[in-house]
Design an enzyme around this catalytic site. Structure first.
Site, PDB file in Angstrom:
ATOM      1  N   HIS A 140       0.800  -1.232   0.000  1.00 32.83           N
ATOM      2  CA  HIS A 140       0.000   0.000   0.000  1.00 32.83           C
ATOM      3  C   HIS A 140       0.832   1.280   0.000  1.00 32.83           C
ATOM      4  CE1 HIS A 140       0.741   1.201   4.204  1.00 32.83           C
ATOM      5  NE2 HIS A 140       0.962  -0.091   4.363  1.00 32.83           N
ATOM      6  N   HIS A 149      12.392  -0.693 -12.891  1.00 31.26           N
ATOM      7  CA  HIS A 149      12.140  -2.130 -13.061  1.00 31.26           C
ATOM      8  C   HIS A 149      12.104  -2.797 -11.691  1.00 31.26           C
ATOM      9  CE1 HIS A 149      13.475  -6.303 -14.763  1.00 31.26           C
ATOM     10  NE2 HIS A 149      12.215  -6.293 -14.370  1.00 31.26           N
TER      11      HIS A 149
HETATM   12  O1  JB3 Z   1      13.971 -11.462 -15.838  1.00 31.31           O
HETATM   13  C1  JB3 Z   1      13.025 -11.398 -16.583  1.00 31.31           C
HETATM   14  C2  JB3 Z   1      11.709 -12.001 -16.201  1.00 31.31           C
HETATM   15  N1  JB3 Z   1      13.058 -10.772 -17.751  1.00 31.31           N
HETATM   16  C3  JB3 Z   1      14.254 -10.140 -18.273  1.00 31.31           C
HETATM   17  C4  JB3 Z   1      13.908  -8.755 -18.772  1.00 31.31           C
HETATM   18  C5  JB3 Z   1      13.371  -7.873 -17.671  1.00 31.31           C
HETATM   19  O2  JB3 Z   1      15.091  -8.124 -19.303  1.00 31.31           O
HETATM   20  C6  JB3 Z   1      14.811 -10.974 -19.440  1.00 31.31           C
HETATM   21  O3  JB3 Z   1      15.165 -12.267 -18.985  1.00 31.31           O
HETATM   22  C7  JB3 Z   1      16.029 -10.275 -20.055  1.00 31.31           C
HETATM   23  O4  JB3 Z   1      17.093 -10.297 -19.147  1.00 31.31           O
HETATM   24  C8  JB3 Z   1      15.686  -8.827 -20.403  1.00 31.31           C
HETATM   25  O5  JB3 Z   1      14.723  -8.894 -21.440  1.00 31.31           O
HETATM   26  P1  JB3 Z   1      14.999  -8.407 -22.929  1.00 31.31           P
HETATM   27  O6  JB3 Z   1      15.301  -6.972 -23.003  1.00 31.31           O
HETATM   28  O7  JB3 Z   1      13.874  -8.909 -23.740  1.00 31.31           O
HETATM   29  O8  JB3 Z   1      16.369  -9.054 -23.290  1.00 31.31           O
HETATM   30  P2  JB3 Z   1      16.831  -9.853 -24.535  1.00 31.31           P
HETATM   31  O9  JB3 Z   1      16.203 -11.219 -24.535  1.00 31.31           O
HETATM   32  O10 JB3 Z   1      18.323  -9.719 -24.530  1.00 31.31           O
HETATM   33  O11 JB3 Z   1      16.240  -9.065 -25.814  1.00 31.31           O
HETATM   34  C9  JB3 Z   1      16.453  -7.714 -26.088  1.00 31.31           C
HETATM   35  C10 JB3 Z   1      15.963  -7.494 -27.520  1.00 31.31           C
HETATM   36  O12 JB3 Z   1      15.779  -6.084 -27.708  1.00 31.31           O
HETATM   37  C11 JB3 Z   1      16.979  -7.969 -28.559  1.00 31.31           C
HETATM   38  O13 JB3 Z   1      16.328  -8.729 -29.566  1.00 31.31           O
HETATM   39  C12 JB3 Z   1      17.558  -6.665 -29.098  1.00 31.31           C
HETATM   40  O14 JB3 Z   1      17.997  -6.754 -30.450  1.00 31.31           O
HETATM   41  C13 JB3 Z   1      16.364  -5.723 -28.952  1.00 31.31           C
HETATM   42  N2  JB3 Z   1      16.743  -4.301 -28.938  1.00 31.31           N
HETATM   43  C14 JB3 Z   1      17.877  -3.738 -28.460  1.00 31.31           C
HETATM   44  N3  JB3 Z   1      17.874  -2.397 -28.684  1.00 31.31           N
HETATM   45  C15 JB3 Z   1      15.982  -3.330 -29.451  1.00 31.31           C
HETATM   46  C16 JB3 Z   1      16.697  -2.109 -29.310  1.00 31.31           C
HETATM   47  N4  JB3 Z   1      14.769  -3.378 -30.052  1.00 31.31           N
HETATM   48  C17 JB3 Z   1      14.268  -2.231 -30.554  1.00 31.31           C
HETATM   49  N5  JB3 Z   1      13.082  -2.248 -31.177  1.00 31.31           N
HETATM   50  N6  JB3 Z   1      14.931  -1.027 -30.455  1.00 31.31           N
HETATM   51  C18 JB3 Z   1      16.147  -0.910 -29.844  1.00 31.31           C
HETATM   52  O15 JB3 Z   1      16.719   0.184 -29.775  1.00 31.31           O
END
Ligand code: JB3
Length: 211
Positions: A140, A149
């Site tokens: 609360h 985050h």
């Molecule tokens: O712990 C949990 C439950 N979730 C984590 C989350 C909070 O953070 C997860 O396990 C990961 O550690 C992280 O998630 P995220 O960001 O989805 O990480 P990853 O799996 O590394 O994917 C990042 C994606 O974002 C990659 O495919 C990158 O290419 C993409 N990306 C990076 N920069 C981007 C950019 N996409 C867009 N559209 N624009 C950008 O500038």
């Protein structure tokens, strides 16, 4: 949600958000990601369309965005992506998984994301572009700032303030009434029993500063 959405990012956080959106019968046009190798790849049946420039093909009055860039440290890149598209008039949709419990008076900022099993109690406010991740609990009267985050399994007791762009790591606990500043990092599993100043990094039980 009555407008179609585009997902920014094609990683793990995107997959969880897409699952949540599909559960809510949202219309997802596609995913954008800078990695060209991902074009055409599908995540839970939603295709990667191309890089961020694809968003510009959709007028900002006809599409909503979901920031699917997660973070394992300070959420700077996630904030930059949000600011970039907000600055040119795009709106970010709030995502709340149907299994989350959010008290009726809770205020969620634009683009806030509340994942499966999270609980947000009465009197709390969640800032823009913040994530309350899986099974986290915000009790609360908490004030969670913008671009924060709160990682999976975090427990935040009543009356806690968390400043903008801070990261609270998986399974950390914060006792009642604590104030955590802007840009702070609380390591996974830490137990926070004292206020934390802007930019401080803490870890351990009880949590202490580290470089
Ligand atoms: O712990 C949990 C439950 N979730 C984590 C989350 C909070 O953070 C997860 O396990 C990961 O550690 C992280 O998630 P995220 O960001 O989805 O990480 P990853 O799996 O590394 O994917 C990042 C994606 O974002 C990659 O495919 C990158 O290419 C993409 N990306 C990076 N920069 C981007 C950019 N996409 C867009 N559209 N624009 C950008 O500038």
């Amino acid at each position: 949600m009555n407008m179609p959405v585009i997902i920014l990012g094609a990683g793990g956080h995107a997959k969880v958000l897409i699952d949540s959106l599909l559960t809510a019968s949202a219309v997802i046009v596609g995913i954008v990601d800078p990695d060209p190798a991902l074009i055409g790849v599908k995540i839970l049946s939603v295709p990667v369309l191309g890089g961020d420039d694809v968003v510009n093909e959709f007028p900002n009055a006809e599409i909503l965005l979901v920031n699917a860039l997660g973070s394992i440290g300070l959420p700077i890149k996630r904030k930059q992506l949000f600011d970039k598209f907000r600055g040119i008039g795009y709106k970010f949709v709030k995502v709340v998984h149907p299994s989350a419990i959010v008290a009726s008076d809770v205020v969620l900022g634009a683009g806030a994301q509340v994942m499966a099993g999270a609980v947000i109690q009465t009197g709390s406010r969640i800032g823009i572009n913040s994530i309350i991740n899986t099974r986290a609990s915000v009790d609360h009267d908490c004030i969670i700032g913008d671009h924060v985050h709160i990682s999976p399994g975090v427990t935040i007791s009543g009356g806690v303030t968390v400043g903008a762009c801070s990261h609270i790591g998986t399974g950390a606990s914060v006792i009642q009434g604590i104030s955590i500043g802007n840009g702070c990092l609380v390591a996974a599993g830490a137990v926070v029993t004292k206020d934390i100043s802007d930019g401080e990094k803490v870890r351990g039980v009880p949590a202490r500063e580290f470089a």
